[in-house]
Design a protein around this motif. Sequence first.
Motif, PDB file in Angstrom:
ATOM      1  N   ALA A 158       0.816  -1.220   0.000  1.00 50.78           N
ATOM      2  CA  ALA A 158       0.000   0.000   0.000  1.00 50.78           C
ATOM      3  C   ALA A 158       0.844   1.261   0.000  1.00 50.78           C
ATOM      4  N   THR A 159       2.139   1.134   0.370  1.00 45.66           N
ATOM      5  CA  THR A 159       2.967   2.347   0.511  1.00 45.66           C
ATOM      6  C   THR A 159       4.276   2.305  -0.273  1.00 45.66           C
ATOM      7  N   ILE A 160       4.717   1.151  -0.741  1.00 42.17           N
ATOM      8  CA  ILE A 160       6.006   1.061  -1.420  1.00 42.17           C
ATOM      9  C   ILE A 160       5.999   1.904  -2.692  1.00 42.17           C
ATOM     10  N   ASN A 161       7.118   2.569  -2.960  1.00 40.90           N
ATOM     11  CA  ASN A 161       7.191   3.391  -4.170  1.00 40.90           C
ATOM     12  C   ASN A 161       7.516   2.508  -5.381  1.00 40.90           C
ATOM     13  N   GLU A 162       7.301   3.062  -6.558  1.00 43.08           N
ATOM     14  CA  GLU A 162       7.432   2.284  -7.791  1.00 43.08           C
ATOM     15  C   GLU A 162       8.860   1.815  -8.029  1.00 43.08           C
ATOM     16  N   GLY A 163       9.830   2.640  -7.709  1.00 47.37           N
ATOM     17  CA  GLY A 163      11.226   2.258  -7.939  1.00 47.37           C
ATOM     18  C   GLY A 163      11.633   1.061  -7.113  1.00 47.37           C
ATOM     19  N   ASP A 164      11.298   1.069  -5.807  1.00 46.90           N
ATOM     20  CA  ASP A 164      11.644  -0.067  -4.941  1.00 46.90           C
ATOM     21  C   ASP A 164      10.893  -1.324  -5.360  1.00 46.90           C
ATOM     22  N   LEU A 165       9.623  -1.165  -5.732  1.00 47.54           N
ATOM     23  CA  LEU A 165       8.847  -2.321  -6.158  1.00 47.54           C
ATOM     24  C   LEU A 165       9.420  -2.924  -7.430  1.00 47.54           C
ATOM     25  N   CYS A 166       9.895  -2.098  -8.348  1.00 44.49           N
ATOM     26  CA  CYS A 166      10.497  -2.592  -9.587  1.00 44.49           C
ATOM     27  C   CYS A 166      11.740  -3.421  -9.297  1.00 44.49           C
ATOM     28  N   GLN A 167      12.561  -2.967  -8.378  1.00 44.24           N
ATOM     29  CA  GLN A 167      13.775  -3.713  -8.042  1.00 44.24           C
ATOM     30  C   GLN A 167      13.454  -5.059  -7.415  1.00 44.24           C
ATOM     31  N   HIS A 184      -4.169  -2.595  -7.787  1.00 44.86           N
ATOM     32  CA  HIS A 184      -5.376  -1.858  -8.183  1.00 44.86           C
ATOM     33  C   HIS A 184      -6.485  -2.019  -7.158  1.00 44.86           C
ATOM     34  N   ASP A 185      -6.563  -3.198  -6.536  1.00 41.61           N
ATOM     35  CA  ASP A 185      -7.558  -3.403  -5.480  1.00 41.61           C
ATOM     36  C   ASP A 185      -7.280  -2.517  -4.275  1.00 41.61           C
ATOM     37  N   LEU A 186      -6.015  -2.191  -4.052  1.00 46.91           N
ATOM     38  CA  LEU A 186      -5.642  -1.293  -2.958  1.00 46.91           C
ATOM     39  C   LEU A 186      -5.879   0.170  -3.298  1.00 46.91           C
ATOM     40  N   GLY A 187      -6.313   0.438  -4.514  1.00 48.88           N
ATOM     41  CA  GLY A 187      -6.557   1.807  -4.928  1.00 48.88           C
ATOM     42  C   GLY A 187      -5.381   2.461  -5.623  1.00 48.88           C
ATOM     43  N   ARG A 188      -4.292   1.723  -5.836  1.00 53.83           N
ATOM     44  CA  ARG A 188      -3.106   2.283  -6.492  1.00 53.83           C
ATOM     45  C   ARG A 188      -3.195   2.029  -8.007  1.00 53.83           C
ATOM     46  N   THR A 189      -4.227   2.591  -8.596  1.00 52.42           N
ATOM     47  CA  THR A 189      -4.484   2.371 -10.016  1.00 52.42           C
ATOM     48  C   THR A 189      -3.489   3.079 -10.924  1.00 52.42           C
ATOM     49  N   GLU A 190      -2.689   3.995 -10.358  1.00 54.55           N
ATOM     50  CA  GLU A 190      -1.700   4.688 -11.192  1.00 54.55           C
ATOM     51  C   GLU A 190      -0.492   3.811 -11.497  1.00 54.55           C
ATOM     52  N   ILE A 191      -0.375   2.682 -10.799  1.00 53.15           N
ATOM     53  CA  ILE A 191       0.753   1.765 -10.994  1.00 53.15           C
ATOM     54  C   ILE A 191       0.325   0.640 -11.927  1.00 53.15           C
ATOM     55  N   ASP A 192       1.127   0.368 -12.935  1.00 51.51           N
ATOM     56  CA  ASP A 192       0.880  -0.733 -13.871  1.00 51.51           C
ATOM     57  C   ASP A 192       2.196  -1.449 -14.107  1.00 51.51           C
ATOM     58  N   ILE A 193       2.388  -2.574 -13.407  1.00 50.59           N
ATOM     59  CA  ILE A 193       3.666  -3.278 -13.497  1.00 50.59           C
ATOM     60  C   ILE A 193       3.789  -4.054 -14.804  1.00 50.59           C
ATOM     61  N   VAL A 194       2.703  -4.142 -15.584  1.00 51.55           N
ATOM     62  CA  VAL A 194       2.728  -4.886 -16.843  1.00 51.55           C
ATOM     63  C   VAL A 194       3.153  -3.998 -18.003  1.00 51.55           C
ATOM     64  N   ARG A 195       2.622  -2.767 -18.069  1.00 52.26           N
ATOM     65  CA  ARG A 195       2.835  -1.919 -19.243  1.00 52.26           C
ATOM     66  C   ARG A 195       3.644  -0.659 -18.962  1.00 52.26           C
ATOM     67  N   SER A 196       3.753  -0.261 -17.730  1.00 53.19           N
ATOM     68  CA  SER A 196       4.437   1.000 -17.423  1.00 53.19           C
ATOM     69  C   SER A 196       5.933   0.900 -17.708  1.00 53.19           C
ATOM     70  N   ILE A 197       6.492   1.987 -18.261  1.00 53.02           N
ATOM     71  CA  ILE A 197       7.927   2.019 -18.562  1.00 53.02           C
ATOM     72  C   ILE A 197       8.759   2.016 -17.293  1.00 53.02           C
ATOM     73  N   THR A 198       8.144   2.394 -16.174  1.00 51.00           N
ATOM     74  CA  THR A 198       8.847   2.385 -14.890  1.00 51.00           C
ATOM     75  C   THR A 198       9.304   0.982 -14.530  1.00 51.00           C
ATOM     76  N   PHE A 199       8.552  -0.029 -14.957  1.00 44.88           N
ATOM     77  CA  PHE A 199       8.852  -1.417 -14.619  1.00 44.88           C
ATOM     78  C   PHE A 199       9.485  -2.159 -15.801  1.00 44.88           C
ATOM     79  N   LYS A 200      10.115  -1.413 -16.698  1.00 48.65           N
ATOM     80  CA  LYS A 200      10.719  -2.034 -17.874  1.00 48.65           C
ATOM     81  C   LYS A 200      11.833  -2.999 -17.502  1.00 48.65           C
ATOM     82  N   SER A 201      12.667  -2.628 -16.527  1.00 50.09           N
ATOM     83  CA  SER A 201      13.778  -3.512 -16.147  1.00 50.09           C
ATOM     84  C   SER A 201      13.269  -4.813 -15.541  1.00 50.09           C
ATOM     85  N   ALA A 202      12.184  -4.747 -14.776  1.00 49.32           N
ATOM     86  CA  ALA A 202      11.613  -5.966 -14.190  1.00 49.32           C
ATOM     87  C   ALA A 202      11.037  -6.868 -15.279  1.00 49.32           C
ATOM     88  N   ASN A 203      10.337  -6.279 -16.233  1.00 50.21           N
ATOM     89  CA  ASN A 203       9.755  -7.074 -17.314  1.00 50.21           C
ATOM     90  C   ASN A 203      10.820  -7.630 -18.252  1.00 50.21           C
TER      91      ASN A 203
END
Length: 488
Positions: A152-161, A201-220
Amino acid sequence: MRRLLGLLFSYCASRFEALKMASFNLGKPKDILQLEENITEVEDLEMNSEELNNILMTLFDIPNGISTSVSPEEARAEMAEAMNVPEIENFVRSENQHVPTPQQRFKEYSEEDLKALEESRQSKSTKNNTKWGMKLFQDWNMEVYGQEVPMATINEGDLCQKLRQFYAEATPKTRNSGSGPTEYHKNTLINVRAAINRHLHDLGRTEIDIVRSITFKSANNMLDAKLKHNVRSGLSRPTQHKSIISKQDFELINTYLNSGDNPVLLRYRVWVDLAIHFVSRGLEFHIQLTPNSFQFLNDENEHTYVSISHETTQKNKQGGLNSTEAPCSDKRMYATDSETCPVKALRKFLSKTPPNAPYVFNNCNKTAMVSPTTSPFWYTDKPLKQYQFGRFMGDISRNAKCTQHYTAHCLRATAIQAMSDAGFELRHIMFMSGHKNESSVRSYSRGCTTGQKHKLSTVLSAVVQPNSDPKSNTSCRDDELVMAAPLA
């Protein structure tokens, strides 16, 4: 107050003859009706006793010569005697019963009801898949970092790693025997990624998309590299599609389903007929059907058929804003001239189902199991559970002595393969199956039957063995390799 006086006047009019015998000097309304001083509605009438008395005398045409009472007490005594007070109470009560109450147009939902409705947007299987994927991810975090990830609180960069490392290290549990796969199947890892994305998305963090977002490119990129590595290393397993029921086995099934006239066989037969003709998933479609789900109609050529009267939800058709056509939109199951006509079997099945049954597929009546010819209804009004549908095809396969064990989904795969072998266009097959894209349909359509594969292999064997005679092994006709429409 005004309504009470109106009802009183209405009642007095019905007692006109009695009122001719008396007139009432009622005095102040609040005194006569024994109301408290603080009730302002009476004060708002601005009417003294003389005015009220004149209104009553005018209303009932009471002659002026008749004497009037001189006090509120006397007036109440005369009223009780002339009009019978209990009757007044009954009159007022009956009038109130006839007052129409406004009908409520819109439903009322509490916050709990709204939340429950919102949560029903996802199917139970989807929720279980999300729960399983998140458990796998958090189990890995506990083993590696000693704590779970605060989603619910982790930022996108840490989650990507963390996801980048998780995709590389995720492995299935080792069995006690030491055997089993050492790497997850490609589809499993993709499903885990989708489950984590749904949870966010169920937590309300709909701005995060680990499938298509370029932020998560290294993880994908890591997930893509892992899957390619497994292929090169020989660790990638092919997708195990549901088996196509062979023509020989379907003949055995058909023989078994028509071997008697009893509740169990009739229920099996209708279940198979509906699964084949409506190209449905056996565990999702049938449980939604009610006695009112079927329409028996005739087309423009006077051919009888059955269609489904309402939408049904399935894995690839859940409804909602993005839904297109319903999975059963104008699909038809036509009657045939044979004894095994699917429409005829369905009519009989419905006639043996109690009219008050909420669903079509119910438990068998014990009395009918012993004596089906004397029992008017073969089934109870208690519907089957979903897990019971899962046993149907296994029981049918075993009792029909098929060459292998089939599942409910095999019926859907067999229907799609049969349409493909018969030469139907892909768009027509998609209409029946409800698929949204062609690649999904092709995963069902194997392209070649067992006989065709054998024929191809024999022809190729003749290439490396020039002295062999391929004709002797390829004498089967093409029409023998195409599975006939089952149960028709």
